[in-house]
Design an enzyme around this catalytic site. Structure first.
Site, mmCIF file in Angstrom:
data_model
loop_
_atom_site.group_PDB
_atom_site.id
_atom_site.type_symbol
_atom_site.label_atom_id
_atom_site.label_comp_id
_atom_site.label_asym_id
_atom_site.label_seq_id
_atom_site.Cartn_x
_atom_site.Cartn_y
_atom_site.Cartn_z
ATOM 1 N N ARG A 84 43.624 11.322 6.572
ATOM 2 C CA ARG A 84 42.711 10.869 5.513
ATOM 3 C C ARG A 84 41.733 12.002 5.243
ATOM 4 O O ARG A 84 41.061 12.488 6.158
ATOM 5 C CB ARG A 84 41.941 9.622 5.968
ATOM 6 N N ASP A 108 38.553 -3.030 -6.618
ATOM 7 C CA ASP A 108 38.169 -2.143 -5.509
ATOM 8 C C ASP A 108 36.707 -1.773 -5.733
ATOM 9 O O ASP A 108 36.144 -2.004 -6.817
ATOM 10 C CB ASP A 108 39.072 -0.893 -5.505
ATOM 11 N N CYS A 113 41.442 -4.077 -1.307
ATOM 12 C CA CYS A 113 41.828 -3.273 -0.132
ATOM 13 C C CYS A 113 40.781 -3.318 0.961
ATOM 14 O O CYS A 113 41.092 -3.063 2.124
ATOM 15 C CB CYS A 113 42.119 -1.842 -0.551
ATOM 16 N N GLN A 128 47.876 1.830 1.621
ATOM 17 C CA GLN A 128 47.286 0.577 1.135
ATOM 18 C C GLN A 128 48.190 -0.030 0.067
ATOM 19 O O GLN A 128 48.394 -1.250 0.025
ATOM 20 C CB GLN A 128 45.900 0.844 0.567
ATOM 21 N N HIS A 136 46.052 6.302 -2.317
ATOM 22 C CA HIS A 136 46.017 5.596 -1.023
ATOM 23 C C HIS A 136 47.359 4.864 -0.870
ATOM 24 O O HIS A 136 47.434 3.634 -0.927
ATOM 25 C CB HIS A 136 44.847 4.617 -1.009
ATOM 26 N N ARG A 140 48.634 -3.900 6.431
ATOM 27 C CA ARG A 140 48.534 -2.453 6.658
ATOM 28 C C ARG A 140 49.372 -2.083 7.878
ATOM 29 O O ARG A 140 50.110 -1.102 7.871
ATOM 30 C CB ARG A 140 47.069 -2.045 6.898
HETATM 31 N N1 CP Z 1 41.342 -0.253 3.107
HETATM 32 C C1 CP Z 1 41.078 0.777 3.929
HETATM 33 O O1 CP Z 1 41.696 1.848 3.855
HETATM 34 O O2 CP Z 1 40.107 0.522 4.840
HETATM 35 P P1 CP Z 1 39.394 1.569 5.804
HETATM 36 O O3 CP Z 1 38.604 2.499 4.920
HETATM 37 O O4 CP Z 1 38.535 0.737 6.708
HETATM 38 O O5 CP Z 1 40.439 2.340 6.541
HETATM 39 N N1 NVA Z 2 38.415 3.586 -3.335
HETATM 40 C C1 NVA Z 2 37.980 3.409 -1.966
HETATM 41 C C2 NVA Z 2 39.061 2.854 -1.125
HETATM 42 C C3 NVA Z 2 38.657 2.557 0.299
HETATM 43 C C4 NVA Z 2 39.778 2.058 1.145
HETATM 44 C C5 NVA Z 2 37.492 4.719 -1.408
HETATM 45 O O1 NVA Z 2 38.152 5.752 -1.635
HETATM 46 O O2 NVA Z 2 36.435 4.750 -0.766
#
Ligand code: CP
Ligand code: NVA
Length: 317
Positions: free
Chosen positions: A112, A234, A274, A142, A139, A302
């Site tokens: 990430r 989101d 998400c 997700q 993502h 997930r």
């Molecule tokens: N939805 C998601 O990716 O959650 P986190 O940021 O907690 O990993």
């Molecule tokens: N759009 C959000 C998703 C988090 C899982 C972010 O990037 O923070």
């Protein structure tokens, strides 16, 4: 574990959903459904016994980290979690050097980070699978969990209407890609200044022409959710956008998913998010905690979706 479909994902990287073919996407979802059912029956195979998986978090995470760590362990692989600023790709070493050393220890890299370009560069150097665990652009993991959740509740994805209301962010891009690959009718409503990236829309339209999906983008939340089977939102303030929070709350007025907006969707429509959610901003408590909400099933998936993905990427065809 892959049923009648051939595993064409062996050894590949998944940096966005469009890295999968429509058939490969279905393979991941079917494998996840099979593995999930087997796990609940007490069948606890460890097909990746002896393997190791690096899980690198350069942004905060709860769900992604926990689900990858547990997923790796359930497959028999050892998760090597690196989430502080003094490990992996955060020390000033070149991407080349870090990747080429890391792959001497582990059999897959889950990362990430901020820039999509960085995961692409890692995948270029790596001779092992690389999985995008969220970038500013996409993502995909997700997205897999969400499509799995929709499939569990609605059956075949093709022909379903998926409405996304909110920021044209990494999740919106991911729904465009997942919907295009699955033959869905995708409608995305964002404020004009927060639209999806044009190149993602164009690439998804090309895929949609092959799968029968439709891709529509606009600025009217009611238009997007009318007669939808699935309504998704989101956060308006993604990781990295925190300084813009107050400006964004103003700019997104009218885009909150509340009961009045949900009433425009089909009566049996489901709601996804998400998470983490900013309750009271992009969605109300009433919708989050309402009967149509699948948010906790979605979060659980997930684990199942990523476990299936790792299994397919890390086992021989
Ligand atoms: N939805 C998601 O990716 O959650 P986190 O940021 O907690 O990993
Ligand atoms: N759009 C959000 C998703 C988090 C899982 C972010 O990037 O923070």
């Amino acid at each position: 574990m892959t049923g009648s479909r051939k595993n064409t994902l062996s050894g590949k990287s998944v940096l966005r959903l469009l890295d999968l073919t429509p058939e490969e996407l279905q393979l991941v979802l079917e494998t996840a459904q099979t593995q999930k059912a087997e796990w609940s029956l007490g069948i606890h195979d460890t097909p990746l016994s002896g393997a190791a998986i690096a899980i690198i978090m350069e942004k905060p995470s709860m769900r992604t980290r926990a689900s990858f760590e547990v997923g790796a362990a359930r497959l028999g692989a050892h998760p090597v979690v690196m989430s502080d600023s003094r490990s992996a790709f955060s020390r000033g070493e070149t991407v080349q050097d870090t990747t080429l050393v890391l792959e001497r220890f582990v059999d897959a890299i889950v990362i990430r980070t901020f820039e999509q370009q960085k995961v692409e560069e890692i995948a270029e150097w790596a001779s092992i699978p690389v999985v995008n665990a969220l970038t500013d652009m996409f993502h995909p993991c997700q997205g897999l969990a969400d499509l799995l959740t929709i499939k569990e509740h609605k059956g075949d994805l093709a022909g379903l209407t998926l409405a996304y209301v909110g920021d044209g962010n990494n999740m919106a891009h991911t729904y465009l890609e997942g919907g295009a690959l699955s033959g869905m009718r995708v409608r995305i409503a964002t404020p004009a200044d927060f639209a999806c990236d044009e190149f993602v829309i164009e690439e998804c339209e090309e895929v949609a022409a092959l799968t029968g999906a439709t891709i529509q983008v606009g600025t009217d939340p009611i238009w997007a959710v009318t007669d939808a089977d699935v309504v998704i939102t989101d956060t308006w303030t993604s990781m990295g956008d925190e300084e813009e929070h107050d400006m964004r709350v103003q700019a997104f007025q009218g885009f909150c998913v509340d009961a009045a907006l949900m009433a425009h969707a089909k009566e049996d429509a489901v709601f996804l998010h998400c998470l983490p959610a900013h309750r009271g901003e992009e969605v109300t408590d009433e919708v989050m905690d309402g009967e149509q909400s699948l948010i906790y099933d979605e979060a659980e998936n997930r684990l199942h979706a990523q476990k299936a993905l790792l299994y397919l990427l890390m086992t021989k065809a």
